[in-house]
Design an enzyme around this catalytic site. Structure first.
Site, PDB file in Angstrom:
ATOM      1  N   CYS A 170      37.972  11.703  32.170  1.00  0.00           N
ATOM      2  CA  CYS A 170      36.804  11.005  32.857  1.00  0.00           C
ATOM      3  C   CYS A 170      37.279  10.136  33.893  1.00  0.00           C
ATOM      4  O   CYS A 170      38.561  10.026  34.321  1.00  0.00           O
ATOM      5  CB  CYS A 170      35.709  10.631  31.981  1.00  0.00           C
ATOM      6  N   CYS A 211      33.491  14.208  33.492  1.00  0.00           N
ATOM      7  CA  CYS A 211      33.016  13.666  34.674  1.00  0.00           C
ATOM      8  C   CYS A 211      31.588  14.122  34.998  1.00  0.00           C
ATOM      9  O   CYS A 211      31.254  15.342  34.865  1.00  0.00           O
ATOM     10  CB  CYS A 211      34.182  13.762  35.727  1.00  0.00           C
ATOM     11  N   CYS A 227      36.596  16.233  39.730  1.00  0.00           N
ATOM     12  CA  CYS A 227      37.390  16.509  38.390  1.00  0.00           C
ATOM     13  C   CYS A 227      38.760  16.884  38.737  1.00  0.00           C
ATOM     14  O   CYS A 227      38.946  17.391  39.820  1.00  0.00           O
ATOM     15  CB  CYS A 227      36.540  17.687  37.709  1.00  0.00           C
TER      16      CYS A 227
END
Length: 135
Positions: free
Chosen positions: A9, A81, A86
């Site tokens: 993330c 995310c 990403c």
């Protein structure tokens, strides 16, 4: 042989940390889970508290940049995310995008923030059970 899963993330502060902790605690016999971020930040104390509520201690985990895992083959990269960029990770055999809300964006009282983090934790746990729990 255990399958290697990397959860990523933005800040590696909450979502990916909770996923790593849960995966290792619940499915550690089949998976080795790791987590990283496209940036690093401190471990979110609300995430630590939320995981402790379900018997999982992530307080010893720390925020890691995705470059920490450069060149390390992973079976699955899970980008958790929310609506952002990403990461690309060429060493993953498979990439899964599964968006979860960002706990750092929660506002309100301590209790309201904890309620939000619990909801996110529960979404992550349910998704991991559904996706990886099948033998």
């Amino acid at each position: 042989m255990k399958r290697r899963v990397l959860f990523v993330c933005t800040h590696n502060a909450a979502r990916s940390q909770m996923a790593e902790g849960y995966m290792n605690a619940r499915y550690g016999d089949r998976y080795e889970a790791y987590s990283a971020g496209t940036e690093t930040g401190g471990l979110n104390p609300y995430a630590v508290r939320a995981m402790a509520e379900i018997g999982i201690d992530i307080s010893g985990q720390h925020s890691k940049h995705i470059s920490t895992f450069a060149g390390e083959e992973m079976d699955v990269l899970v980008a958790v995310c929310e609506g952002g960029t990403c990461p690309l990770f060429p060493w993953a055999k498979e990439t899964v995008h599964r968006s979860f809300p960002d706990p750092s964006r929660l506002t309100g009282t301590d209790g309201e923030i904890m309620d939000g983090v619990r909801r996110i934790r529960d979404e992550i746990v349910a998704w991991i059970d559904e996706t990886f729990g099948v033998a």
